[in-house]
Scaffold this active site. Structure first.
Site, short mmCIF file in Angstrom:
data_model
loop_
_atom_site.label_atom_id
_atom_site.label_comp_id
_atom_site.label_asym_id
_atom_site.label_seq_id
_atom_site.Cartn_x
_atom_site.Cartn_y
_atom_site.Cartn_z
N GLN A 178 6.81 6.00 5.61
CA GLN A 178 6.33 4.65 5.24
C GLN A 178 7.03 4.22 3.94
OE1 GLN A 178 1.76 4.77 6.69
NE2 GLN A 178 2.34 6.38 5.31
N GLY A 236 6.47 -6.22 -0.22
CA GLY A 236 5.71 -6.12 1.02
C GLY A 236 6.60 -6.41 2.21
N SER A 237 5.98 -6.89 3.27
CA SER A 237 6.70 -7.11 4.52
C SER A 237 7.51 -8.40 4.47
CB SER A 237 5.69 -7.17 5.67
OG SER A 237 4.83 -8.27 5.46
N LYS A 270 -2.33 -8.48 -8.05
CA LYS A 270 -3.11 -8.35 -6.82
C LYS A 270 -2.71 -7.06 -6.10
CE LYS A 270 -2.98 -9.30 -2.39
NZ LYS A 270 -3.84 -8.23 -1.90
N GLU A 274 12.18 -2.34 11.38
CA GLU A 274 11.57 -1.37 10.47
C GLU A 274 10.39 -0.72 11.19
OE1 GLU A 274 9.40 -2.89 6.97
OE2 GLU A 274 10.65 -1.53 5.81
N GLY A 293 6.62 -12.00 2.91
CA GLY A 293 7.57 -12.45 1.88
C GLY A 293 8.04 -13.88 2.14
N GLU A 330 10.77 -7.94 -2.77
CA GLU A 330 11.24 -6.62 -2.33
C GLU A 330 10.63 -6.39 -0.96
OE1 GLU A 330 13.49 -4.86 -3.54
OE2 GLU A 330 13.71 -5.88 -5.44
N LEU A 331 11.47 -6.42 0.08
CA LEU A 331 10.93 -6.46 1.44
C LEU A 331 11.33 -5.20 2.23
CD1 LEU A 331 11.64 -10.26 1.99
CD2 LEU A 331 9.60 -9.19 1.05
N TRP A 342 0.80 -1.23 0.00
CA TRP A 342 0.00 0.00 0.00
C TRP A 342 0.82 1.26 0.00
CZ3 TRP A 342 1.74 2.42 4.25
CH2 TRP A 342 2.11 1.65 5.37
N CYS A 398 10.14 1.55 2.39
CA CYS A 398 11.12 0.49 2.61
C CYS A 398 12.52 1.09 2.62
CB CYS A 398 11.01 -0.55 1.51
SG CYS A 398 11.00 0.18 -0.13
N SER A 399 12.70 2.20 1.91
CA SER A 399 14.02 2.82 1.78
C SER A 399 14.25 3.92 2.82
CB SER A 399 14.17 3.41 0.37
OG SER A 399 13.18 4.40 0.17
P1 NAD Z 1 2.23 -6.74 3.50
O1 NAD Z 1 3.31 -7.75 3.45
O2 NAD Z 1 1.32 -6.74 4.64
O3 NAD Z 1 1.32 -6.84 2.21
C1 NAD Z 1 1.86 -6.78 0.91
C2 NAD Z 1 0.92 -7.49 -0.04
O4 NAD Z 1 0.91 -8.89 0.28
C3 NAD Z 1 -0.53 -7.01 0.03
O5 NAD Z 1 -1.09 -7.00 -1.26
C4 NAD Z 1 -1.18 -8.09 0.89
O6 NAD Z 1 -2.56 -8.24 0.67
C5 NAD Z 1 -0.43 -9.33 0.43
N1 NAD Z 1 -0.46 -10.46 1.37
C6 NAD Z 1 -0.73 -10.43 2.71
N2 NAD Z 1 -0.67 -11.69 3.21
C7 NAD Z 1 -0.35 -12.52 2.18
C8 NAD Z 1 -0.10 -13.91 2.07
N3 NAD Z 1 -0.21 -14.73 3.12
N4 NAD Z 1 0.27 -14.41 0.87
C9 NAD Z 1 0.41 -13.60 -0.21
N5 NAD Z 1 0.16 -12.27 -0.17
C10 NAD Z 1 -0.21 -11.72 1.01
O7 NAD Z 1 2.99 -5.32 3.34
P2 NAD Z 1 2.35 -3.88 3.40
O8 NAD Z 1 2.02 -3.61 4.83
O9 NAD Z 1 1.29 -3.74 2.36
O10 NAD Z 1 3.60 -2.98 2.94
C11 NAD Z 1 4.59 -2.57 3.81
C12 NAD Z 1 5.83 -3.43 3.65
O11 NAD Z 1 6.26 -3.42 2.28
C13 NAD Z 1 6.99 -2.88 4.42
O12 NAD Z 1 7.65 -3.93 5.12
C14 NAD Z 1 7.92 -2.32 3.35
O13 NAD Z 1 9.27 -2.28 3.72
C15 NAD Z 1 7.66 -3.20 2.21
N6 NAD Z 1 8.01 -2.55 0.93
C16 NAD Z 1 9.18 -2.88 0.31
C17 NAD Z 1 9.56 -2.25 -0.87
C18 NAD Z 1 10.86 -2.59 -1.56
O14 NAD Z 1 11.05 -2.18 -2.70
N7 NAD Z 1 11.77 -3.32 -0.94
C19 NAD Z 1 8.74 -1.27 -1.41
C20 NAD Z 1 7.55 -0.96 -0.77
C21 NAD Z 1 7.20 -1.61 0.41
#
Ligand code: NAD
Length: 481
Positions: free
Chosen positions: A284, A230-231, A177, A385, A235, A252-253, A153, A286-287
C-alpha cells in the site's frame, strides 16, 4: 477495550468533539479500536478563523524562533516513539519495524525543517543583481497564508510531517485533516504539536471524512494553499474546488512504478529490492515498484527466486514479533485488491503464488504476497495502481525496450534500477520519467531529497527546500536609487 469517543477537533488551542462519529478499526483483528469525533464545514470555518487571527504574529516570527518549536516537536516525538509506534501498528497493522521507520522519518523531517527555518533568516532580503544602476532589488520569501493539509491512511504520520514541518518552518498557519481511517497516531502527534509552544491558532486539526471536512477545506476562500496526498480521483476534485478561489494546490497522488533488472544485475539484490518495493506496507505505497521488468536471460531464475521469497514472507499482525508483512487497511481495500487479482487472472495473467488469505489467519485483512507473470500490457493489473502486495514480472530484450515499458504509464512517481554497471544504471536512470530513481538501493528516503513525480503522480514536490518553497510566496522589492 473500546475507549470513549476521542475528540478529533483541535481548534484555537482547544480540544473538542464534533458531531460525526468515526469508527476506527484494527485491520489485524477487524475489531473496533476507537471512536473519534469528526467535524464539518462549520468546524473548518472556525479553524480557518483561528488560523487567521494567529497568522499576523506567527508569520513575523524569525526562522530561528520557529526552529526552536520544530526541534521541540522532534524531541517530543522521539520521547513518545514507542507510544506512536503502538498506535500506528494497531490502527494500520504495520509490523513494528515499519512503524519505527515512520516515527523516525517524522523526527528527521522536523529536525531538517528546523535547520532550514534557521538558515532562512540569513537568506531573507537577498540582493538581486539587476542590469541597471538606477534600481536595487531584494528578494523576500514570505509564508503564503493559511494552509490546508489533507493526508491519506497509508503513511499517515509521515505524509503529515512532510507537509506540516515545512509549512510551520515557512511561517504558515495550518489546518490538518487526517484520514478518517487512521486518526489515532495522528491525534497523538497532534497532542505533541499542541504542547510544543506554538501560539494558539497556528496549528488546528479537524478529523472527519472527505465529504464533511476535506471538500470544505479544498473550497475555503480563507485557505491560500491546499497540500493533498491521496488518490488521483480525489486529487482531481481538490484541484477543481481549489480552482474556484485560485488556490495554490500541491498534489501527491498515485503511482505504478517500475523496477528494472538489467542483464548484469545481482539477482539476489534484485529479488530483495523487488520484494521490498512490492510488499513493504503490504504494497500500500504510492511508490510501490510492482511492475518488475527483467532482462530476458535472467527472467526464469528471477521468477523462481522471487516466488520463493514471496512464499517465505511471514504475514502476521504487529503483535507477532516475526511479522514481515501486515494486513491491508480495511475490508474495502482488501476486496479491491482481490478484485484486481481476479480481473488479472481473467485477462490471462499467470498467478505464480499468493493472492489469497493465509490459512493460519482467518481474521484480519491479510493477503499472501502475490507474483504474476505474463501480465497483458493493456490489463488493469499492469496499468492501474493496485495498492496491495502484488508484483507483476515481465521480461525485456533490450535496454530501450525496458525504458519504453517503464515509461509507458500515466504515472511517473519513482523507479528503481538494478545493474552491476554504473554507466548503464545512470544512463537508464536518466531516461526514466520518474521523480525519484534508486540505483541498487532500497526505497530509502531522505528529507533532503525531493519527493514527487512526473505526469499524473504529482503537482509540485515535497521535502528538501522545494517542500518549504511550496508554502512560500516570492516577493521582490525594487527601489529607485
Ligand atoms: P483518498 O484520496 O481516498 O483520501 C486521501 C484524503 O483525502 C483522506 O484524508 C480523505 O478523507 C480525503 N478526501 C476524500 N474525499 C475528499 C474530497 N472530496 N475532498 C477533499 N478531501 C477528500 O486516498 P487514500 O485511500 O487515503 O490513500 C491512498 C492513495 O494515496 C493512493 O492512491 C496513493 O497512491 C496515494 N498516496 C500518494 C503518496 C505520494 O506521495 N504520491 C503518498 C501516499 C499515498
Amino acid at each position: 477495550m473500546l475507549s470513549p469517543v476521542l475528540p478529533g477537533l483541535y481548534i484555537d488551542g482547544q480540544w473538542r468533539a464534533g458531531g460525526e462519529q468515526l469508527t476506527v478499526i484494527n485491520p489485524s483483528t477487524e475489531e473496533r479500536l476507537a471512536i473519534v469525533s469528526g467535524g464539518d464545514a462549520q468546524a473548518v470555518n472556525e479553524a480557518v478563523q483561528a488560523a487567521q487571527r494567529a497568522f499576523g504574529a506567527w508569520s513575523k516570527t524569525t526562522g530561528a524562533a520557529r526552529a526552536v518549536i520544530l526541534r521541540t516537536i522532534a524531541r517530543a516525538v522521539a520521547a513518545r516513539r514507542e507510544r506512536l509506534m503502538t498506535l500506528q501498528s494497531s490502527n494500520s497493522g504495520k509490523p513494528g519495524f515499519e512503524a519505527a521507520i515512520d516515527v523516525d522519518d517524522v523526527i528527521a523531517t522536523f529536525d531538517y525543517y528546523a535547520d532550514l527555518a534557521e538558515a532562512s533568516d540569513g537568506q531573507q532580503n537577498q540582493t538581486v543583481g539587476l542590469p541597471s544602476e538606477d534600481f536595487s532589488a531584494r528578494l523576500r520569501r514570505e509564508p503564503c497564508g493559511i494552509v490546508g493539509l489533507i493526508v491519506p491512511w497509508n503513511f499517515p504520520m509521515v505524509t503529515t510531517a512532510w507537509k506540516l514541518a515545512p509549512a510551520l518552518a515557512a511561517g504558515c498557519c495550518v489546518l490538518l485533516k487526517p484520514s478518517e481511517v487512521t486518526p489515532l497516531a495522528e491525534l497523538e502527534l497532534a497532542r505533541i504539536i499542541a504542547d510544543s509552544g506554538l501560539p494558539t491558532g497556528v496549528f488546528n486539526v479537524v478529523c472527519g471524512t472527505g465529504q464533511q471536512v476535506g471538500a470544505p477545506v479544498s473550497g475555503h476562500p480563507g485557505i491560500a494553499k491546499v497540500s493533498f496526498t491521496g488518490s488521483n480521483a480525489v486529487g482531481v476534485q481538490v484541484m477543481q474546488r481549489g480552482a474556484e478561489t485560485v488556490k495554490g494546490v500541491s498534489l501527491e497522488l498515485g503511482g505504478k512504478s517500475a523496477l528494472l533488472v538489467m542483464d548484469d544485475a545481482d539477482l539476489d539484490l534484485a529479488v530483495e529490492l523487488a520484494s521490498g518495493g512490492g510488499y513493504f506496507n503490504a504494497g500500500q505505497m504510492c511508490s510501490a515498484t510492482n511492475r518488475v521488468l527483467v532482462a530476458q536471460e535472467l527472467l526464469e531464475p528471477f521468477l523462481q527466486r522471487i516466488v520463493a521469497k514471496a512464499q517465505s514472507i511471514k504475514v502476521a499482525g504487529p503483535l507477532d514479533d516475526a511479522a514481515e508483512m501486515g494486513p491491508l487497511i480495511n475490508q474495502a481495500q482488501y476486496q479491491r485488491v482481490l478484485n484486481h487479482i481476479e480481473a488479472g487472472k481473467a485477462a490471462g495473467a499467470q498467478l505464480l503464488c499468493g493472492g489469497g488469505r493465509p490459512a493460519a489467519l482467518p481474521r484480519g485483512y491479510f493477503l499472501e504476497p502475490a507474483v504474476f507473470s505474463q501480465v497483458p500490457l493493456d490489463s488493469a493489473l499492469w496499468r492501474d495502481e493496485i495498492f496491495g502486495p502484488v508484483l507483476c514480472v515481465r521480461g525485456f530484450s533490450s535496454e530501450a525496450e525496458a525504458i519504453a515499458l517503464a515509461n509507458d504509464s500515466q504515472f511517473g512517481l519513482v523507479a528503481s534500477v538494478v545493474s552491476g554497471n554504473a554507466e548503464t544504471a545512470d544512463r537508464v536512470a536518466n531516461a526514466l520519467q520518474a521523480g525519484m530513481v534508486w540505483i541498487n538501493a532500497p526505497q530509502v528516503i531522505f528529507a533532503q531529497t525531493a519527493w514527487g513525480g512526473y505526469k499524473q503522480s504529482s503537482v509540485g514536490r515535497e521535502l528538501g527546500p522545494w517542500g518549504m518553497q511550496a508554502f512560500q510566496e516570492i516577493k521582490h522589492v525594487v527601489r529607485a536609487i
